[in-house]
Design an enzyme around this catalytic site. Structure first.
Site, PDB file in Angstrom:
ATOM      1  CE1 TYR A   1      -0.581   3.585   9.901  1.00 57.47           C
ATOM      2  CE2 TYR A   1       0.226   2.718   7.818  1.00 57.47           C
ATOM      3  CZ  TYR A   1      -0.671   2.680   8.867  1.00 57.47           C
ATOM      4  OH  TYR A   1      -1.661   1.717   8.883  1.00 57.47           O
TER       5      TYR A   1
ATOM      6  N   PRO B   1      -2.806  -0.333  19.123  1.00 59.90           N
ATOM      7  CG  PRO B   1      -4.512  -1.832  18.637  1.00 59.90           C
ATOM      8  CD  PRO B   1      -3.911  -1.060  19.756  1.00 59.90           C
TER       9      PRO B   1
ATOM     10  CG  HIS C   1      -2.016  -0.947   1.186  1.00 58.98           C
ATOM     11  ND1 HIS C   1      -3.090  -0.901   2.039  1.00 58.98           N
ATOM     12  CD2 HIS C   1      -2.247  -2.004   0.361  1.00 58.98           C
ATOM     13  CE1 HIS C   1      -3.933  -1.883   1.755  1.00 58.98           C
ATOM     14  NE2 HIS C   1      -3.434  -2.565   0.746  1.00 58.98           N
TER      15      HIS C   1
ATOM     16  CE  LYS D   1       4.925   2.907  13.291  1.00 58.12           C
ATOM     17  NZ  LYS D   1       5.004   2.583  11.874  1.00 58.12           N
TER      18      LYS D   1
ATOM     19  CE1 TYR E   1      -4.747   3.654   9.359  1.00 53.18           C
ATOM     20  CE2 TYR E   1      -5.137   3.684  11.725  1.00 53.18           C
ATOM     21  CZ  TYR E   1      -4.451   3.200  10.635  1.00 53.18           C
ATOM     22  OH  TYR E   1      -3.465   2.262  10.811  1.00 53.18           O
TER      23      TYR E   1
HETATM   24  C1  LIG Z   1      -4.984  -9.499  21.250  1.00 56.92           C
HETATM   25  C2  LIG Z   1      -3.963  -8.698  20.485  1.00 56.92           C
HETATM   26  C3  LIG Z   1      -4.327  -8.081  19.300  1.00 56.92           C
HETATM   27  C4  LIG Z   1      -3.401  -7.326  18.603  1.00 56.92           C
HETATM   28  N1  LIG Z   1      -3.782  -6.709  17.453  1.00 56.92           N
HETATM   29  C5  LIG Z   1      -2.914  -5.947  16.800  1.00 56.92           C
HETATM   30  C6  LIG Z   1      -3.277  -5.277  15.646  1.00 56.92           C
HETATM   31  O1  LIG Z   1      -4.413  -5.376  15.214  1.00 56.92           O
HETATM   32  N2  LIG Z   1      -2.364  -4.494  15.015  1.00 56.92           N
HETATM   33  C7  LIG Z   1      -1.088  -4.368  15.503  1.00 56.92           C
HETATM   34  O2  LIG Z   1      -0.277  -3.673  14.915  1.00 56.92           O
HETATM   35  N3  LIG Z   1      -0.689  -5.021  16.583  1.00 56.92           N
HETATM   36  C8  LIG Z   1      -1.569  -5.796  17.255  1.00 56.92           C
HETATM   37  N4  LIG Z   1      -1.176  -6.437  18.357  1.00 56.92           N
HETATM   38  C9  LIG Z   1       0.212  -6.319  18.758  1.00 56.92           C
HETATM   39  C10 LIG Z   1       1.115  -7.340  18.068  1.00 56.92           C
HETATM   40  O3  LIG Z   1       0.397  -8.475  17.737  1.00 56.92           O
HETATM   41  C11 LIG Z   1       2.275  -7.656  19.014  1.00 56.92           C
HETATM   42  O4  LIG Z   1       3.005  -6.459  19.197  1.00 56.92           O
HETATM   43  C12 LIG Z   1       3.198  -8.752  18.508  1.00 56.92           C
HETATM   44  O5  LIG Z   1       2.526  -9.987  18.588  1.00 56.92           O
HETATM   45  C13 LIG Z   1       4.479  -8.801  19.369  1.00 56.92           C
HETATM   46  O6  LIG Z   1       5.195  -9.981  19.098  1.00 56.92           O
HETATM   47  P1  LIG Z   1       5.982 -10.732  20.260  1.00 56.92           P
HETATM   48  O7  LIG Z   1       6.637 -11.882  19.609  1.00 56.92           O
HETATM   49  O8  LIG Z   1       6.797  -9.748  21.002  1.00 56.92           O
HETATM   50  O9  LIG Z   1       4.878 -11.206  21.300  1.00 56.92           O
HETATM   51  P2  LIG Z   1       3.710 -12.276  21.119  1.00 56.92           P
HETATM   52  O10 LIG Z   1       3.202 -12.284  19.731  1.00 56.92           O
HETATM   53  O11 LIG Z   1       2.757 -12.024  22.233  1.00 56.92           O
HETATM   54  O12 LIG Z   1       4.434 -13.663  21.337  1.00 56.92           O
HETATM   55  C14 LIG Z   1       4.821 -14.118  22.618  1.00 56.92           C
HETATM   56  C15 LIG Z   1       4.810 -15.635  22.610  1.00 56.92           C
HETATM   57  O13 LIG Z   1       5.269 -16.115  23.858  1.00 56.92           O
HETATM   58  C16 LIG Z   1       4.446 -17.174  24.278  1.00 56.92           C
HETATM   59  N5  LIG Z   1       4.534 -17.256  25.731  1.00 56.92           N
HETATM   60  C17 LIG Z   1       3.977 -16.436  26.651  1.00 56.92           C
HETATM   61  N6  LIG Z   1       4.308 -16.834  27.890  1.00 56.92           N
HETATM   62  C18 LIG Z   1       5.090 -17.914  27.748  1.00 56.92           C
HETATM   63  C19 LIG Z   1       5.745 -18.774  28.664  1.00 56.92           C
HETATM   64  N7  LIG Z   1       5.645 -18.594  29.987  1.00 56.92           N
HETATM   65  N8  LIG Z   1       6.464 -19.807  28.196  1.00 56.92           N
HETATM   66  C20 LIG Z   1       6.582 -20.008  26.852  1.00 56.92           C
HETATM   67  N9  LIG Z   1       5.976 -19.233  25.925  1.00 56.92           N
HETATM   68  C21 LIG Z   1       5.246 -18.198  26.372  1.00 56.92           C
HETATM   69  C22 LIG Z   1       3.070 -16.802  23.760  1.00 56.92           C
HETATM   70  O14 LIG Z   1       2.214 -17.935  23.636  1.00 56.92           O
HETATM   71  C23 LIG Z   1       3.415 -16.194  22.416  1.00 56.92           C
HETATM   72  O15 LIG Z   1       3.430 -17.160  21.377  1.00 56.92           O
HETATM   73  C24 LIG Z   1      -2.083  -7.193  19.080  1.00 56.92           C
HETATM   74  C25 LIG Z   1      -1.723  -7.834  20.262  1.00 56.92           C
HETATM   75  C26 LIG Z   1      -2.639  -8.557  20.971  1.00 56.92           C
HETATM   76  C27 LIG Z   1      -2.230  -9.219  22.266  1.00 56.92           C
END
Ligand SMILES: Cc1cc2nc3c(=O)[nH]c(=O)nc-3n(C[C@H](O)[C@H](O)[C@H](O)COP(=O)(O)OP(=O)(O)OC[C@H]3O[C@@H](n4cnc5c(N)ncnc54)[C@H](O)[C@@H]3O)c2cc1C
Length: 427
Positions: A419, A327, A106, A331, A235
Site C-alpha cells: 500500500y 482504484p 497518514h 496505485k 475500506y
Molecule cells: C475517471 C477516473 C477516476 C480515477 N480515480 C482514481 C482514484 O480515485 N484513485 C486512484 O488511485 N486512481 C484513480 N484513477 C487513476 C489515475 O487517475 C490515473 O492512473 C492517472 O491519472 C494516470 O496518469 P496518466 O498521466 O498516465 O494519465 P491521465 O491522467 O489519463 O493523463 C493523460 C492525458 O493525456 C491527454 N490526452 C488523451 N488523449 C490525447 C491526445 N490524443 N492528444 C493529446 N492529449 C491527450 C488527456 O487529456 C490527459 O490529460 C482514476 C482514473 C480515471 C480515468
C-alpha cells in the site's frame, strides 16, 4: 527485446519487414509549422508533466501536447493517495513544496468489516514509510507551475495528434491547435496520453500483447464539502457492497460506493448516496458519518489492463496509456510516476553516452512493478467487494481472509508494504 538504434548510429536498427503503416500525418492545404525538440510528450496528465519536469532537471528538452485546456486538467478530480516513493520523487525534484505543506500524511488505514474496525498500522509494520493524501489535480497544478516557471513548453487544446516514423530515428508528432497545423520532430516520443489516447494505437498490429480484466461492478465516487469523519481512510466491506471513506483536505471528503458498472448516476440523488454510505460505513458502534453538500459525483468502471511491451522503436508508453488498475489499491497515479522515473533515467543515460541499455530495458523494468501492482490492486478489490455469484460460503471465506490479514503481522505487513509502495528498484 528489440535493441534501439544508438544515438550515433545513422541507420534504423529495425528490419524493414517490421515497418508498417501507422496513422500518418495528414497533409493539409496549409503548410504545417515544423519545429524540433528532444522528447515529444503526448498528454499533460501526471505522467507527461512529471516526465517533462524530470527531463528538464537532467538538461533534456521536451514539448508536451495536451488535448484539453489547462483549466480542465487542473480541475480533473481523480486519484489522491501518493505512495512514499511518489512523494520522494516530487519533493526531490523541487515540485513538492505545496505537497509538503498541504498534503495529509497518514500512517495507517482502517479495514472495517464484521462490525469492527481494524487498523493497519504503517508505523509499526513498515517503519519510516507512509502515504500522503494530496489530490491528483493538485499534483498536476504543481507540475504545470514548475514547467512554466522553468520556461517549459506545454501546448494545451491540441487536436488530431498523429505519430509518424516511430520505428526510425526521426519520429514526429503532428497536431492542430488554434494557430493551425504543426509538426514536432523529436528523438523520442513519450505516449503519456492515458487509456483512451492515440499513442498505443500508433504501434503496428501484432507487436503488442494485451492483458485485461473487467470487474462486474463500478465505483460511484463523490466529493463532499464536509470535514472527514475519520482521520484515516476506511475500506469497508459489507453485505451491501464495498464503501471507501477517503478525503482530499481537512474540509473535503471523498467517498466511493460499489455499484453496477453501468449504474445510472441520475438514479443516485444526494440523499440516496448519503443513506447508502451510512449503511455501509456506520457498522461500528458509536461511529457517525458527517454529511454535507456534494460537489461532484460520477461512476467509474473497474478494469485491469496491461500492454506488453511498453515500447516500440522510439515510442515509449507510460502511465495509463500502458496499464490501468482498479482504484482500490490507489496505485494508478503512483505507477505512472514510477514509469516516467525509469524513462527519465534511461533517456538521460542515452543522451549522456549513447548507451541504449536502459532504454532497451525500459519495458522489463516497468512491467515488473506493473504486475506486482496489478496483483495487489486485484487482491484488494476481490478482498473487499461483494460479487453477485458469491454465496454464504464465499462470503464467510472472504471474512475469514480479512480477519487473517488484520490479525497476522505477516499478512498485514504484506498489505502495508504494498500500500505505501514497494521500494523502487528502477534498474
Ligand atoms: C475517471 C477516473 C477516476 C480515477 N480515480 C482514481 C482514484 O480515485 N484513485 C486512484 O488511485 N486512481 C484513480 N484513477 C487513476 C489515475 O487517475 C490515473 O492512473 C492517472 O491519472 C494516470 O496518469 P496518466 O498521466 O498516465 O494519465 P491521465 O491522467 O489519463 O493523463 C493523460 C492525458 O493525456 C491527454 N490526452 C488523451 N488523449 C490525447 C491526445 N490524443 N492528444 C493529446 N492529449 C491527450 C488527456 O487529456 C490527459 O490529460 C482514476 C482514473 C480515471 C480515468
Amino acid at each position: 527485446m528489440r535493441t534501439l538504434p544508438s544515438r550515433h548510429n545513422a541507420t534504423c536498427a529495425l528490419p524493414c519487414a517490421t515497418r508498417r503503416p501507422y496513422p500518418r500525418i495528414v497533409a493539409s492545404p496549409q503548410t504545417p509549422v515544423t519545429s524540433r525538440t528532444q522528447v515529444a510528450i503526448v498528454g499533460a496528465g501526471p505522467a507527461g508533466l512529471l516526465l517533462s519536469h524530470l527531463l528538464h532537471l537532467r538538461g533534456i528538452e521536451s514539448v508536451v501536447l495536451e488535448a484539453r485546456s489547462r483549466e480542465y486538467v487542473e480541475q480533473r478530480v481523480r486519484a489522491g493517495v501518493l505512495e512514499q516513493g511518489t512523494v520522494d520523487t516530487l519533493v526531490s525534484s523541487g515540485a513538492g513544496e505545496r505537497l509538503l505543506r498541504e498534503g495529509l500524511v497518514h500512517h495507517g488505514i482502517e479495514l472495517r468489516f464484521g462490525g469492527a474496525g481494524h487498523r493497519i498500522a504503517f508505523e509499526k509494520l513498515v517503519p519510516g514509510r507512509a502515504i500522503t493524501v494530496y489530490g491528483q489535480q493538485e499534483v498536476v497544478k504543481d507540475l504545470i507551475a514548475a514547467r512554466l516557471a522553468a520556461g517549459g513548453d506545454i501546448r494545451f487544446e491540441v487536436s488530431d495528434v498523429g505519430l509518424d516514423g516511430i520505428d526510425g530515428e526521426r519520429p514526429a508528432v503532428s497536431f492542430w491547435n488554434k494557430s493551425g497545423s504543426a509538426i514536432i520532430e523529436a528523438d523520442f516520443i513519450a505516449g503519456c496520453d492515458g487509456f483512451h489516447g492515440v499513442c498505443r494505437d500508433a504501434i503496428p498490429p501484432g507487436v503488442l500483447r494485451f492483458f485485461d480484466k473487467d470487474y462486474p461492478f463500478g465505483w460511484l465516487g463523490v466529493l463532499a464539502a464536509v470535514e472527514p469523519s475519520s482521520e484515516e481512510l476506511i475500506y469497508a466491506s459489507s453485505d451491501r457492497g464495498f464503501a471507501l471513506h477517503s478525503m482530499r483536505s481537512p474540509q473535503v471528503s471523498r467517498f466511493y460506493l460499489q455499484v453496477a458498472p453501468d449504474e445510472d448516476i441520475a438514479a443516485w440523488p444526494d440523499r440516496r448516496i448519503w443513506d447508502e454510505l451510512a449503511a455501509r460505513l456506520e457498522t461500528v458502534p458509536g461511529w457517525k458519518l458527517s454529511t454535507g453538500p456534494l460537489i461532484e459525483k460520477g461512476v467509474t468502471a473497474m478494469r485491469s489492463f496491461v500492454t506488453e511491451p511498453m515500447q516500440f522503436g522510439r515510442l515509449f508508453l507510460a502511465g495509463d496509456a500502458a496499464h490501468i488498475v482498479p482504484p482500490t489499491g490507489a496505485k494508478g497515479l503512483n505507477l505512472a510516476a514510477f514509469d516516467v522515473t525509469v524513462l527519465t533515467e534511461a533517456l538521460a543515460e542515452w543522451y549522456a553516452s549513447g548507451d541504449t541499455a536502459l532504454l532497451d530495458g525500459y519495458s522489463r523494468a516497468c512491467l515488473r512493478r506493473v504486475w506486482r501492482v496489478q496483483h495487489f490492486s486485484w487482491w484488494m478489490t476481490t478482498l473487499l467487494h461483494t460479487f453477485e455469484h458469491y454465496d454464504a460460503y464465499d462470503r464467510r471465506l472472504q471474512e475469514s481472509y480479512l480477519d487473517y490479514v488484520c490479525s497476522s503481522d505477516a499478512a498485514s505487513t504484506s498489505l502495508a508494504e504494498n500500500y505505501v509502495g514497494l521500494e523502487r528498484a528502477i534498474r
